[in-house]
Motif scaffolding. Structure first.
Motif, mmCIF file in Angstrom:
data_model
loop_
_atom_site.group_PDB
_atom_site.id
_atom_site.type_symbol
_atom_site.label_atom_id
_atom_site.label_comp_id
_atom_site.label_asym_id
_atom_site.label_seq_id
_atom_site.Cartn_x
_atom_site.Cartn_y
_atom_site.Cartn_z
ATOM 1 N N ASN A 254 49.065 17.172 74.745
ATOM 2 C CA ASN A 254 49.739 18.186 75.566
ATOM 3 C C ASN A 254 50.165 17.633 76.917
ATOM 4 O OD1 ASN A 254 49.494 20.189 73.612
ATOM 5 N ND2 ASN A 254 47.498 20.839 74.347
ATOM 6 N N LEU A 255 49.292 16.855 77.553
ATOM 7 C CA LEU A 255 49.636 16.297 78.859
ATOM 8 C C LEU A 255 50.770 15.282 78.754
ATOM 9 C CD1 LEU A 255 46.172 15.960 80.591
ATOM 10 C CD2 LEU A 255 48.087 17.405 81.290
ATOM 11 N N GLN A 256 50.786 14.499 77.681
ATOM 12 C CA GLN A 256 51.886 13.544 77.497
ATOM 13 C C GLN A 256 53.217 14.283 77.450
ATOM 14 O OE1 GLN A 256 52.121 10.121 77.361
ATOM 15 N NE2 GLN A 256 54.306 10.460 77.226
ATOM 16 N N GLU A 257 53.251 15.401 76.731
ATOM 17 C CA GLU A 257 54.481 16.191 76.638
ATOM 18 C C GLU A 257 54.877 16.769 77.999
ATOM 19 O OE1 GLU A 257 55.968 20.150 74.316
ATOM 20 O OE2 GLU A 257 54.648 18.782 73.234
ATOM 21 N N LEU A 258 53.915 17.339 78.707
ATOM 22 C CA LEU A 258 54.205 17.923 80.023
ATOM 23 C C LEU A 258 54.658 16.859 81.020
ATOM 24 C CD1 LEU A 258 51.212 20.407 80.307
ATOM 25 C CD2 LEU A 258 53.633 21.030 80.303
ATOM 26 N N LEU A 259 53.963 15.720 81.051
ATOM 27 C CA LEU A 259 54.299 14.674 82.014
ATOM 28 C C LEU A 259 55.662 14.052 81.738
ATOM 29 C CD1 LEU A 259 50.801 12.986 82.311
ATOM 30 C CD2 LEU A 259 52.011 14.212 84.130
ATOM 31 N N SER A 260 56.022 13.927 80.473
ATOM 32 C CA SER A 260 57.300 13.295 80.152
ATOM 33 C C SER A 260 58.492 14.209 80.438
ATOM 34 C CB SER A 260 57.318 12.843 78.688
ATOM 35 O OG SER A 260 57.275 13.950 77.820
ATOM 36 N N SER A 261 58.245 15.518 80.567
ATOM 37 C CA SER A 261 59.358 16.436 80.805
ATOM 38 C C SER A 261 59.408 16.996 82.228
ATOM 39 C CB SER A 261 59.310 17.592 79.806
ATOM 40 O OG SER A 261 58.134 18.345 79.980
ATOM 41 N N ALA A 262 58.352 16.832 83.004
ATOM 42 C CA ALA A 262 58.314 17.391 84.361
ATOM 43 C C ALA A 262 59.033 16.479 85.344
ATOM 44 C CB ALA A 262 56.862 17.592 84.806
ATOM 45 N N GLY A 263 59.788 17.091 86.235
ATOM 46 C CA GLY A 263 60.476 16.319 87.263
ATOM 47 C C GLY A 263 59.553 15.905 88.397
ATOM 48 N N THR A 264 58.658 16.779 88.774
ATOM 49 C CA THR A 264 57.730 16.539 89.870
ATOM 50 C C THR A 264 56.358 17.044 89.451
ATOM 51 O OG1 THR A 264 59.512 16.920 91.461
ATOM 52 C CG2 THR A 264 57.278 16.947 92.322
ATOM 53 N N VAL A 265 55.337 16.225 89.710
ATOM 54 C CA VAL A 265 53.970 16.613 89.376
ATOM 55 C C VAL A 265 53.093 16.338 90.591
ATOM 56 C CG1 VAL A 265 51.994 16.227 87.837
ATOM 57 C CG2 VAL A 265 54.329 16.056 86.942
ATOM 58 N N PHE A 266 52.248 17.313 90.925
ATOM 59 C CA PHE A 266 51.277 17.157 92.003
ATOM 60 C C PHE A 266 49.874 17.225 91.425
ATOM 61 C CE2 PHE A 266 55.065 18.829 94.023
ATOM 62 C CZ PHE A 266 55.211 17.977 95.107
ATOM 63 N N TYR A 267 48.915 16.645 92.137
ATOM 64 C CA TYR A 267 47.520 16.649 91.709
ATOM 65 C C TYR A 267 46.649 17.076 92.876
ATOM 66 C CZ TYR A 267 43.099 15.033 89.732
ATOM 67 O OH TYR A 267 41.820 14.962 89.252
ATOM 68 N N ASP A 268 45.866 18.126 92.665
ATOM 69 C CA ASP A 268 44.913 18.601 93.666
ATOM 70 C C ASP A 268 43.615 17.817 93.451
ATOM 71 O OD1 ASP A 268 42.776 20.074 94.934
ATOM 72 O OD2 ASP A 268 44.124 21.784 95.078
ATOM 73 N N VAL A 269 43.312 16.933 94.381
ATOM 74 C CA VAL A 269 42.179 16.018 94.246
ATOM 75 C C VAL A 269 40.857 16.768 94.181
ATOM 76 C CG1 VAL A 269 40.955 14.112 95.364
ATOM 77 C CG2 VAL A 269 43.464 14.154 95.372
#
Length: 91
Positions: free
Chosen positions: A61-76
């Motif tokens: 699921n994450l591979q699909e989301l990451l490959s299609s998202a233009g911008t991704v943020f991560y809350d540490v």
């Protein structure tokens, strides 16, 4: 008087970072035991890195989301990936 951030601002005080690169890996388990998927996140052009351990469904699921998202943020602090941004009024 305006809110003044606590000084000094350090790498550890930055809570939300932008994902620059990512890499999936598979780590072999003990003999007879299943392996594990990991996802290495490179944040803010290498200023911070995080490694997450995933089950196969989450990795897919994450591979699909990451490959299609233009911008991704991560809350540490919360260990939360946030995909894209939507301007107010354009939902």
């Amino acid at each position: 008087m305006a809110n003044v951030p606590k000084q000094p601002v350090t790498d550890d005080s930055i809570v939300v970072r932008q994902l620059s690169h990512y890499q999936f890996s598979w780590v072999a388990g003990e003999p007879g035991r299943p392996g594990a998927y990991t996802l290495q996140l490179v944040l803010d052009q290498g200023a911070w890195e995080e490694v997450l351990t995933l089950d196969p469904d989450d990795a897919d699921n994450l591979q699909e989301l990451l490959s299609s998202a233009g911008t991704v943020f991560y809350d540490v602090r919360r260990r939360t990936l946030m995909f894209g941004t939507t301007p107010v009024g354009r939902g």
